[in-house]
Design a protein around this motif. Structure first.
Motif, PDB file in Angstrom:
ATOM      1  N   ILE A   1       0.846  -1.200   0.000  1.00  0.00           N
ATOM      2  CA  ILE A   1       0.000   0.000   0.000  1.00  0.00           C
ATOM      3  C   ILE A   1       0.879   1.248   0.000  1.00  0.00           C
ATOM      4  N   PHE A   2       1.929   1.239   0.817  1.00  0.00           N
ATOM      5  CA  PHE A   2       2.849   2.384   0.843  1.00  0.00           C
ATOM      6  C   PHE A   2       3.469   2.609  -0.531  1.00  0.00           C
ATOM      7  N   GLY A   3       3.844   1.535  -1.189  1.00  0.00           N
ATOM      8  CA  GLY A   3       4.423   1.654  -2.526  1.00  0.00           C
ATOM      9  C   GLY A   3       3.456   2.291  -3.496  1.00  0.00           C
ATOM     10  N   ALA A   4       2.194   1.872  -3.441  1.00  0.00           N
ATOM     11  CA  ALA A   4       1.171   2.434  -4.318  1.00  0.00           C
ATOM     12  C   ALA A   4       0.934   3.906  -3.998  1.00  0.00           C
ATOM     13  N   MET A   5       0.943   4.236  -2.711  1.00  0.00           N
ATOM     14  CA  MET A   5       0.737   5.637  -2.316  1.00  0.00           C
ATOM     15  C   MET A   5       1.901   6.509  -2.785  1.00  0.00           C
ATOM     16  N   ALA A   6       3.111   6.011  -2.699  1.00  0.00           N
ATOM     17  CA  ALA A   6       4.271   6.782  -3.158  1.00  0.00           C
ATOM     18  C   ALA A   6       4.190   7.018  -4.662  1.00  0.00           C
ATOM     19  N   GLU A   7       3.781   6.006  -5.390  1.00  0.00           N
ATOM     20  CA  GLU A   7       3.637   6.138  -6.840  1.00  0.00           C
ATOM     21  C   GLU A   7       2.554   7.165  -7.166  1.00  0.00           C
TER      22      GLU A   7
END
Length: 187
Positions: A107-113
């Motif tokens: 989820i963090f990865g998706a939010m950063a993207e």
């Protein structure tokens, strides 16, 4: 081995609460730092990151102790994942050795993207809006077209480039750029 990392931004803040929580968690070695989270060159953190090996666990009290931006956190979590290092944030309930912790990591990865894409969209729409209003980006020329023409004419009449530089207060690089631009127009 379980490593802890505690950080405060100023010397007026206290590390005691973070250290107590890290000890309760079972950290064998705790690294502390008094440095702003905005600073990406944190010496103690960098030394700790170089020390971590496959199977180790890095524990922080809260995520914001490790990184300031989502992008910074995702970059560190990717580093940990690539080296087989587990990550735990006590207060945030994140443990990448668990299924839920790995899910939160994604989820963090998706939010950063998404954060990067939103920033890019804002920049593009800002540029388009400025162009629609007739404003162009970039630096304004320090000399008017009349001054540039005068420089070029003086050179054609035999004045040295050094003299032209001194008369107009123009740098060598800028003068040569004006000459090059005029040659392109003439071609």
């Amino acid at each position: 081995m379980i490593f802890g990392y505690a950080r405060v931004s100023t010397k007026h803040q206290n590390l005691d609460m973070q250290i107590d929580e890290l000890k309760k968690y079972g950290c064998k070695e705790i690294v502390t730092e008094q440095e702003s989270g905005a600073n990406q060159q944190r010496e103690q953190l960098n030394q700790l990151l170089n020390k971590l090996r496959n199977g180790d666990t890095l524990v922080v009290f809260k995520l914001d102790r490790l990184g300031r931006t989502m992008q910074q956190l995702v970059m560190l979590l990717n580093h940990f994942r690539g080296k087989g290092i587990n990550f735990v944030s006590i207060k945030d309930g994140i443990d990448t050795s668990t299924t839920m912790g790995r899910f939160l990591y994604h989820i963090f990865g998706a939010m950063a993207e998404m954060e990067r894409e939103v920033i890019n969209e804002r920049v593009k729409s800002g540029i388009a809006s400025a162009k629609a209003r007739g404003r162009m980006g970039g630096r304004k020329k320090s000399h008017s077209e009349k001054q540039i023409q005068g420089m070029l004419e003086m050179i054609q009449l035999g004045r040295s480039k050094k003299e032209v530089q001194e008369i107009f207060g123009v740098s060598r690089t800028t003068l040569y750029r004006y000459i090059k631009e005029s040659e392109k127009i003439q071609d």
